[in-house]
Structure formats: C-alpha cells, structure tokens
Design an enzyme around this catalytic site. Sequence first.
Site, PDB file in Angstrom:
ATOM      1  N   GLU A  65      77.585  10.402  72.406  1.00 34.29           N
ATOM      2  CA  GLU A  65      77.334   9.890  73.744  1.00 34.29           C
ATOM      3  C   GLU A  65      75.850   9.972  74.106  1.00 34.29           C
ATOM      4  OE1 GLU A  65      81.510  11.825  75.519  1.00 34.29           O
ATOM      5  OE2 GLU A  65      79.559  12.530  76.205  1.00 34.29           O
ATOM      6  N   CYS A  80      69.433  10.990  77.944  1.00 40.78           N
ATOM      7  CA  CYS A  80      69.975  12.216  77.371  1.00 40.78           C
ATOM      8  C   CYS A  80      70.739  11.833  76.118  1.00 40.78           C
ATOM      9  CB  CYS A  80      70.890  12.898  78.392  1.00 40.78           C
ATOM     10  SG  CYS A  80      71.725  14.382  77.773  1.00 40.78           S
ATOM     11  N   CYS A 124      80.328  19.582  68.544  1.00 38.36           N
ATOM     12  CA  CYS A 124      79.471  20.767  68.560  1.00 38.36           C
ATOM     13  C   CYS A 124      80.257  21.954  68.033  1.00 38.36           C
ATOM     14  CB  CYS A 124      78.973  21.046  69.981  1.00 38.36           C
ATOM     15  SG  CYS A 124      77.813  22.433  70.096  1.00 38.36           S
ATOM     16  N   CYS A 169      81.281  26.881  73.159  1.00 39.67           N
ATOM     17  CA  CYS A 169      81.207  27.337  74.549  1.00 39.67           C
ATOM     18  C   CYS A 169      82.446  26.828  75.286  1.00 39.67           C
ATOM     19  CB  CYS A 169      79.936  26.819  75.209  1.00 39.67           C
ATOM     20  SG  CYS A 169      78.416  27.374  74.388  1.00 39.67           S
ATOM     21  N   CYS A 185      82.534  23.830  78.013  1.00 39.07           N
ATOM     22  CA  CYS A 185      81.899  22.571  77.633  1.00 39.07           C
ATOM     23  C   CYS A 185      82.909  21.693  76.900  1.00 39.07           C
ATOM     24  CB  CYS A 185      80.688  22.849  76.748  1.00 39.07           C
ATOM     25  SG  CYS A 185      79.942  21.380  76.024  1.00 39.07           S
ATOM     26  N   GLY A 208      76.266  18.350  70.937  1.00 41.54           N
ATOM     27  CA  GLY A 208      75.714  19.080  69.811  1.00 41.54           C
ATOM     28  C   GLY A 208      74.668  20.111  70.184  1.00 41.54           C
ATOM     29  N   GLU A 209      74.382  20.997  69.237  1.00 42.17           N
ATOM     30  CA  GLU A 209      73.312  21.989  69.322  1.00 42.17           C
ATOM     31  C   GLU A 209      72.141  21.455  68.498  1.00 42.17           C
ATOM     32  OE1 GLU A 209      70.508  24.631  69.216  1.00 42.17           O
ATOM     33  OE2 GLU A 209      72.170  24.947  70.615  1.00 42.17           O
ATOM     34  N   SER A 255      66.932  21.268  73.742  1.00 46.63           N
ATOM     35  CA  SER A 255      67.720  22.395  74.246  1.00 46.63           C
ATOM     36  C   SER A 255      68.337  23.188  73.103  1.00 46.63           C
ATOM     37  CB  SER A 255      68.826  21.899  75.183  1.00 46.63           C
ATOM     38  OG  SER A 255      69.812  21.193  74.451  1.00 46.63           O
ATOM     39  N   SER A 276      69.852  27.283  77.022  1.00 50.64           N
ATOM     40  CA  SER A 276      71.113  27.320  77.767  1.00 50.64           C
ATOM     41  C   SER A 276      71.592  28.763  77.834  1.00 50.64           C
ATOM     42  CB  SER A 276      72.157  26.428  77.084  1.00 50.64           C
ATOM     43  OG  SER A 276      71.731  25.083  77.084  1.00 50.64           O
ATOM     44  N   HIS A 314      73.014  30.606  80.865  1.00 52.20           N
ATOM     45  CA  HIS A 314      74.279  30.608  81.613  1.00 52.20           C
ATOM     46  C   HIS A 314      74.713  31.961  82.167  1.00 52.20           C
ATOM     47  CE1 HIS A 314      74.507  26.494  80.502  1.00 52.20           C
ATOM     48  NE2 HIS A 314      74.797  26.717  79.248  1.00 52.20           N
ATOM     49  N   ASN A 342      80.107  20.427  86.040  1.00 51.47           N
ATOM     50  CA  ASN A 342      80.921  19.212  86.099  1.00 51.47           C
ATOM     51  C   ASN A 342      82.208  19.512  85.343  1.00 51.47           C
ATOM     52  OD1 ASN A 342      82.001  16.649  86.136  1.00 51.47           O
ATOM     53  ND2 ASN A 342      80.142  15.633  85.413  1.00 51.47           N
ATOM     54  N   CYS A 387      78.617  16.286  79.200  1.00 54.12           N
ATOM     55  CA  CYS A 387      78.594  16.233  77.747  1.00 54.12           C
ATOM     56  C   CYS A 387      79.994  16.311  77.160  1.00 54.12           C
ATOM     57  CB  CYS A 387      77.735  17.390  77.239  1.00 54.12           C
ATOM     58  SG  CYS A 387      77.751  17.588  75.473  1.00 54.12           S
TER      59      CYS A 387
END
Length: 369
Positions: free
Chosen positions: A106, A119, A126, A130, A133, A180-181, A214, A237, A239, A317, A360
């Site tokens: 995406e 983005c 991924c 997490c 996510c 993804g990372e 990121s 990230s 959190h 979100n 994401c």
Amino acid sequence: MTALPLVFDAPRRATPPRHLADLDPSDRAEVARELGVPRFRLDQLARHYFGRLTADLEAMTDLPAGARETLSGLLPALVTPVTERSCDGGATRKTLWRGHDGTLSESVLMRYPGRATVCVSSQAGCGMACPFCATGQGGLQRNLSTGEIVDQVRQAAAAARDGALDEPARVSNVVFMGMGEPLANYKRVIAAVRRIVEPAPDGLGISARGVTVSTVGLVPAIDKLTAEGLPVTLAVSLHTPDDELRDTLVPVNNRWKVAEVLDAARRYATTTGRRVSIEYALIRDVNDQPWRADLLGKVLRQHIGTSRVHVNLIPLNPTPGSEWDASPRPVQDEFVARVQAAGVACTVRDTRGQEIDAACGQLAASHQA
C-alpha cells in the site's frame, strides 16, 4: 498481552524482475553492453522515468523503435494498482498495489498546503508483530525490491503532478511508514532512498531532508544508517517509554530495550545533525497515562536531548474488530502538555483517511477478506 515472534527474514518468493530503478548509475554501462545498446540509451530511458515520471515507452519518441523494444525489459510493471480510494476532499488517496507475484502492498498520497507527501511500503506485510497494527497482524510475505519501492514514489509523483489530489501538486516528502519495517529490508531501502534523492537522470531529485525512514528500533541497522551519510529523518516507533509495556506492544523490544534504541537514535542525531522523530500511537487505557507522558519526556531528555528530538503523537486508527481504540481528546491534550512541560517538542499528527482504511495494512486486509 503475549509477545509474538519476530520475523526478520522474508519467506522466499520469486524475485521481482530487474528494473531500471534497481540499477546504480554505475551499473548502466554493464547493462548496456549486456543488451547491446549504447550507454546513452539507458541515460535517455532514465531521463524519461526519473525526470518525466513516465514508464510509457511509446511516449519516449527520442528513442528509436528498436531501442525501445530492447529496453522494454528494464521497465516491467512491478506494482499495479488494484484499487484506489480518496477522501478529505480529494487531498488523500490510498492505493493498493499488486506485485508480480500477487503480493499486496500500500501507499498513501496526501496533499498539504504547498506540498505533497507519499507514504510508501518497504515490505509486503511485516514481521515485527506489533499487535495494534493491521500489517503486523497479517505477518510478513516478502521484502519489496528497490524498483518496487521507487515505483510507488514515481507513480505517486506523476499522479500528484497530473491533479490526482484534486489539484496539481509536487511530491516533496517521502515517508517509509507504510507496510513493513524498512530497516529489516535494509539494502533495498537504502538503494531506494538513493534513487529517490539523486537528481535526474539518476533519481527523482527529492531532497533527502524530505525523506523519513522509520523503524521500530533495530539498533544495529540504525547505527549502519548513521554511517551512510544520508541526511534523512530517522523516525523511531517507540509507542511507550517503559520496557515492560513495550515488550508486548513492540516485541522487538525483547531484543533491544528502550535505552538502547534511544541511545542509537542519539548517535544518529549527533552524527547527522538531524532531529529524530519519536512516533507514539496513543492507545486508550494502554499507553496514554499521565505518568507515561512524564516518563517519556524524562527518558528522551536523558538519552537524546531536548533539542534533537520531536514527539509525533498519533491518534490510533483502530482496525475493524480490534480491542485497541484511540484515546479521548482530553487525555491526548494532557499527554501533549506533559511531554512539552519536560522541554520536549510534541505535536499531534494530522489524521487522514480513516474512512478509506488509510492506516497501514488496513486496505490490504479488507481486500483479502
């Protein structure tokens, strides 16, 4: 909450076809010899792709028909739009891409006053697991190639130029915050960043200061990025500021703790002179307590320094059926005020595209469902 297994190595899948964007400028002479064409023909092809943002060989009229046919193999259709959704009065557009092997990724294109940001994804899925996510819930399919990453940016830049965001705009910012990372696909992501920032005909000519990479905190890769000499923005990230909760929210924390991650971020900021962005998804009754805001300000001041860091607070979100939800506005406002009271800059990210599954991984998940 139970920590989930991390996946650093993508499952083996068919390698995406070679693309012009996969090539360093120094590779072009060898590829030209391989194809039996003069080197300058590849430079012409690159001027169209990077400079004019087109992959349409028929539009490249300065190339003879024979050369176009020979070079067509360097512009395979790597990422093809499956579906596109727009909102925010046309200022936000999300695209679901299908790769050559059917994998989904995406990107989100957003127009702001005077600029446009895209983005992009660096992996299909991924492996960081997490739990809040949508991408992490889906697992890792494979790494994206350099060409697949760059072509997301190229197509977004062409769409923005041609008025896809309700009016013509120029992409000036690229953020690696999609699926993804990025630092788990290190070699291809760094090559993509170089294609993005190099001037045409070698790249898209977007300023490195407009690029953000990121990471959830892969410390050795952060140190490797520090040595690259690329003045991009590093976004961590985080959190939550405490290891106990982060072990479950961001399972990679079981390998590299908060202090180690922030120390690596400090080394990046000191070496590059670039301020580090701390990404913090605010989750109701999970990581939004006032004491965590106080602790966040304290650890950032101790490990990075107030002048080298900025907290980017993200209203969550939520994904459909998820137990996670966004914090109420008064809680969010108090959190911001407490971080700022510690001397650390803190702002709330502008929320975009909730009605089009813009978080994401959401669009890919809904499409697969």
